[in-house]
Design a protein around this motif. Structure first.
Motif, mmCIF file in Angstrom:
data_model
loop_
_atom_site.group_PDB
_atom_site.id
_atom_site.type_symbol
_atom_site.label_atom_id
_atom_site.label_comp_id
_atom_site.label_asym_id
_atom_site.label_seq_id
_atom_site.Cartn_x
_atom_site.Cartn_y
_atom_site.Cartn_z
ATOM 1 N N UNK A 141 -3.082 32.541 30.369
ATOM 2 C CA UNK A 141 -3.882 31.671 29.494
ATOM 3 C C UNK A 141 -4.426 30.468 30.267
ATOM 4 N N UNK A 142 -3.628 29.931 31.184
ATOM 5 C CA UNK A 142 -4.124 28.833 32.027
ATOM 6 C C UNK A 142 -5.296 29.312 32.879
ATOM 7 N N UNK A 143 -5.196 30.534 33.378
ATOM 8 C CA UNK A 143 -6.313 31.077 34.138
ATOM 9 C C UNK A 143 -7.510 31.374 33.247
ATOM 10 N N UNK A 144 -7.277 31.636 31.988
ATOM 11 C CA UNK A 144 -8.390 31.831 31.059
ATOM 12 C C UNK A 144 -9.145 30.508 30.874
ATOM 13 N N UNK A 145 -8.394 29.413 30.742
ATOM 14 C CA UNK A 145 -9.058 28.102 30.703
ATOM 15 C C UNK A 145 -9.835 27.872 31.997
ATOM 16 N N UNK A 146 -9.259 28.322 33.091
ATOM 17 C CA UNK A 146 -9.911 28.243 34.387
ATOM 18 C C UNK A 146 -11.271 28.946 34.343
ATOM 19 N N UNK A 147 -11.371 30.061 33.649
ATOM 20 C CA UNK A 147 -12.624 30.816 33.575
ATOM 21 C C UNK A 147 -13.702 30.081 32.787
ATOM 22 N N UNK A 148 -13.291 29.270 31.830
ATOM 23 C CA UNK A 148 -14.289 28.540 31.033
ATOM 24 C C UNK A 148 -14.936 27.389 31.802
ATOM 25 N N UNK A 149 -14.234 26.841 32.785
ATOM 26 C CA UNK A 149 -14.813 25.697 33.507
ATOM 27 C C UNK A 149 -16.056 26.076 34.299
ATOM 28 N N UNK A 150 -16.066 27.172 35.085
ATOM 29 C CA UNK A 150 -17.317 27.483 35.779
ATOM 30 C C UNK A 150 -18.426 27.919 34.833
#
Length: 176
Positions: A141-150
């Protein structure tokens, strides 16, 4: 990393601003997300509720190849249709670092596949009875948030005004 170096050496710009390299390298991430999602999808059908493995035969390589071919075909048709349907003067208004439709499709697909994989890991934890897998799901889920930033940064044409999203993405990558 090699694509980032090539963007800097060959084009004198960052990877995010060189669409052909950006989309290609992002498609590799999308493919790895797909493999992860398919792996956990298969795992859900190979484990019964008591953690015993069930034999389903060989890995479905032909099915995966058909799926990847179908996705590539749909993306290709979408690209061709967008060139026919979108007025070129509209595209001329976008800055040179705007993402192409295929690169956006790869970004959206990557986020969707990662979301699916995250939920499949959680379901696998429940079905197998091994709750430790839920920890992986939370980290994902933290990496999913990571995907929203770019995606947010690209939506604003990689504007330096919101450049803080780049180190935020790095932090989420590290913590995830």
């Amino acid at each position: 990393i090699p694509a980032g170096i090539a963007a800097k050496v060959q084009f004198g710009d960052t990877l995010a601003n060189v669409d052909v390299l950006h989309g290609t390298s992002e498609s590799l991430l999308t493919f790895s997300n797909l493999v992860l999602a398919l792996g956990f999808s298969r795992a859900l059908f190979t484990v019964d509720g008591e953690g015993k493995e069930l034999d389903l035969g060989a890995f479905p390589a032909k099915g995966i190849a058909k799926f990847v071919g179908l996705i590539a075909g749909v993306c290709g048709l979408g690209f061709l249709a967008s060139n026919l349907l979108i007025d070129s003067s509209t595209l001329d208004m976008e800055p040179s670092n705007a993402l192409s439709l295929p690169t956006w499709a790869v970004h959206v697909s990557s986020v969707a596949e990662w979301t699916l994989a995250t939920s499949l890991v959680w379901k696998f934890a429940e079905k197998s009875g091994n709750q430790a897998w839920k920890g992986l799901s939370v980290a994902m889920c933290l990496n999913l948030l990571n995907a929203y930033t770019p995606c947010t940064w690209h939506a604003f044409y990689n504007s330096p005004a919101i450049g803080a999203l780049v180190p935020l993405q790095a932090l989420l990558t590290l913590t995830g």
